[in-house]
Design a protein around this motif. Structure first.
Motif, PDB file in Angstrom:
ATOM      1  N   ARG A 395      -2.816  41.277  11.795  1.00 31.44           N
ATOM      2  CA  ARG A 395      -1.894  40.263  11.283  1.00 31.44           C
ATOM      3  C   ARG A 395      -0.438  40.753  11.345  1.00 31.44           C
ATOM      4  O   ARG A 395       0.468  39.990  11.682  1.00 31.44           O
ATOM      5  CB  ARG A 395      -2.263  39.923   9.836  1.00 31.44           C
ATOM      6  N   ASP A 416       0.230  31.823   7.730  1.00 28.06           N
ATOM      7  CA  ASP A 416      -0.906  31.260   6.987  1.00 28.06           C
ATOM      8  C   ASP A 416      -1.230  29.848   7.463  1.00 28.06           C
ATOM      9  O   ASP A 416      -2.404  29.469   7.559  1.00 28.06           O
ATOM     10  CB  ASP A 416      -0.606  31.246   5.490  1.00 28.06           C
ATOM     11  N   ILE A 419      -2.929  30.133  10.840  1.00 29.23           N
ATOM     12  CA  ILE A 419      -4.285  30.665  10.645  1.00 29.23           C
ATOM     13  C   ILE A 419      -5.246  29.537  10.264  1.00 29.23           C
ATOM     14  O   ILE A 419      -6.338  29.410  10.832  1.00 29.23           O
ATOM     15  CB  ILE A 419      -4.290  31.772   9.569  1.00 29.23           C
ATOM     16  N   ARG A 423      -8.256  28.209  12.633  1.00 27.88           N
ATOM     17  CA  ARG A 423      -9.650  28.241  12.174  1.00 27.88           C
ATOM     18  C   ARG A 423     -10.312  26.875  12.352  1.00 27.88           C
ATOM     19  O   ARG A 423     -11.443  26.771  12.824  1.00 27.88           O
ATOM     20  CB  ARG A 423      -9.713  28.663  10.710  1.00 27.88           C
ATOM     21  N   TYR A 430     -10.105  34.694  11.664  1.00 32.06           N
ATOM     22  CA  TYR A 430      -9.249  35.615  10.917  1.00 32.06           C
ATOM     23  C   TYR A 430     -10.010  36.126   9.706  1.00 32.06           C
ATOM     24  O   TYR A 430     -10.601  35.342   8.954  1.00 32.06           O
ATOM     25  CB  TYR A 430      -7.956  34.926  10.475  1.00 32.06           C
ATOM     26  N   ASP A 432      -9.591  37.862   6.226  1.00 32.97           N
ATOM     27  CA  ASP A 432      -8.545  38.110   5.241  1.00 32.97           C
ATOM     28  C   ASP A 432      -8.649  39.511   4.633  1.00 32.97           C
ATOM     29  O   ASP A 432      -7.645  40.085   4.220  1.00 32.97           O
ATOM     30  CB  ASP A 432      -8.629  37.052   4.129  1.00 32.97           C
ATOM     31  N   PHE A 437      -7.152  39.363  13.357  1.00 33.64           N
ATOM     32  CA  PHE A 437      -7.509  38.197  14.162  1.00 33.64           C
ATOM     33  C   PHE A 437      -8.551  38.614  15.182  1.00 33.64           C
ATOM     34  O   PHE A 437      -8.545  39.759  15.670  1.00 33.64           O
ATOM     35  CB  PHE A 437      -6.275  37.672  14.920  1.00 33.64           C
TER      36      PHE A 437
END
Length: 444
Positions: A395, A416, A419, A423, A430, A432, A437
């Motif tokens: 990231r 964010d 992301i 998704r 991704y 967390d 990634f």
């Protein structure tokens, strides 16, 4: 002997003999250092407030409205420019300027009376005088009978009334309000707005001028004599609009509706196609808009009675959305080529009409295609993952690139957002926990 009503008039209407200009803002800018450059929140703002007017500040997130309000209040300093109040420079909290915040900010261990008295106590007002003025303010704002109640016993609207009483009790010339009704339900907010306007128009308050920050365009037209519209990232004054209607105002009046439409058009004025395409390259973070909201708005606009086109004030009222709720969704749909926004109206593009008819998996595929074609950051993440042998990337790689032209918080918000969209479109995964990634959904 003074009755409570008489006390309200005697104690809270102290004449100030103020004429003309209350506040002057000249070339005010506010920024912060980022690498070797300064990222501006406000840029060259000029504004004046005069006695007897309510001025509203409208702007989207990132326009610096609340920052400007705090500069006026003397809570923070501008990077450049000057603010003067009653002809004197503002170099700290000024006597005669009071503020009402979005959050109620009451002391939970104090009663209503004690909360209202707190500001006077800090100013060194004696106990007897303090009590008289606090009781008068409580009565004026409609809280008589609740003097001994604690904040936990009050509704949201009543707690905000305490906030107003606390501001009025110090006998301000200028009242600043930072979205004072946004935390309240629709009916409570309307009731409090109307009560406040009644006190203002009947001359029952000591204040000479009011400045209100709001996201609600109808609220601004309903309350204000003049509306200042700020651009975003950085905040600049892009329009000053006189509101010609006398109080009380009728929201259903055609002239009222036309003015609301005009302001929506100014705030949704489209950037060039190139600017829209580049998005974050302009230094503006991408808003975190969920794909559910995007799909929901597309479905709503595709159905009757809109059939692909809607007046933004109308759709905002129907869906009970304010500027900072509706505009980001419309902006992202425009960025993704699913919608077009022109002169306060939103139109679905032909692909969006197709999207509305697809099933879940087909929607995800179509969304992925539009995301990769229209959001450079999403395409870059996908390209880097494709080129790496392990098809993974940290990231921090992309966040550091974004931080070259966005604030830390803006970079995080933008990444964010992408992301979540990536998704949904299944163009990458991704994790967390590991902040990695990948092209496949992996646990470690």
């Amino acid at each position: 002997m003074l009755t409570t009503k008489t006390m309200s008039a005697e104690l809270l209407k102290t004449p100030r003999h103020v004429e003309g200009e209350i506040l002057s803002i000249k070339d005010v800018s506010r920024g912060f250092d980022k690498t070797q450059e300064e990222l501006l929140v406000l840029d060259g703002v000029n504004l004046t407030l005069h006695e007897g007017e309510i001025v509203g500040m409208l702007g989207r997130s990132g326009s610096g409205k609340s920052t400007l309000l705090r500069i006026i209040a003397g809570l923070i300093e501008p990077t450049s420019g000057a603010v003067s109040y009653l002809g004197k420079p503002v170099d700290g909290p000024a006597d005669g300027i009071a503020m009402v915040f979005q959050t109620f900010a009451l002391f939970p261990w104090l009663t209503v009376l004690q909360n209202v008295e707190a500001g006077l106590e800090a100013l060194g007002v004696g106990a007897q005088k303090r009590r008289e003025r606090a009781l008068a303010a409580i009565d004026l704002i409609g809280l008589d009978g609740f003097e001994n109640a604690y904040p936990r016993e009050l509704s949201g609207g009543m707690r905000q009334r305490v906030g107003f009483a606390r501001a009025l009790v110090v006998d301000p010339t200028l009242l600043l309000m930072d979205e004072p009704f946004s935390a309240l339900d629709v009916l409570t907010a309307e009731n409090l707005r109307t009560d406040l306007l009644d006190l203002w128009t009947q001359g029952k308050m000591p204040i000479k001028s009011v400045m209100i920050v709001t996201h609600n365009i109808e609220e601004a037209v309903f309350m204000c004599d003049r509306i200042v519209v700020l651009s975003s990232n950085p905040g600049r004054v892009i329009a000053e609009i006189e509101v010609p209607f006398a109080h009380p105002r009728n929201r259903l009046d055609p002239a009222f509706r036309r003015l609301v439409d005009e302001i929506y058009a100014k705030m949704t004025a489209r950037q060039s196609d190139e600017a829209t395409r580049k998005g974050i390259e302009l230094g503006s973070p991408l808003p975190q808009v969920s794909t559910n909201l995007m799909a929901g708005l597309i479905e709503t606009l595709a159905a009757a009675p809109y059939d692909g086109r809607a007046d933004m004030p109308e759709i905002a009222r129907t869906l009970q959305l304010e500027v900072d709720d509706l505009f980001p969704v419309a902006e992202v749909l425009q960025l993704l080529a699913f919608a077009d926004v022109r002169e306060g109206d939103i139109f679905l593009t032909p692909p969006a009409r197709v999207f509305a008819e697809l099933d879940t998996q087909e929607r995800k595929m179509m969304f992925a295609d539009h995301l990769l074609r229209h959001v450079p950051l999403a395409a870059r993440i996908k390209k880097v993952l494709n080129e790496r042998p392990g098809h993974r990337a940290p990231r921090v790689r992309f966040e550091q690139e974004l931080e070259d032209f966005l604030s830390d918080s803006g970079a995080k918000e933008t990444l964010d957002a992408v992301i979540n969209w990536g998704r949904y479109g299944e163009i990458f995964s991704y994790n967390d926990k590991t902040e990695l990634f990948s092209l496949e959904d992996v646990e470690s």
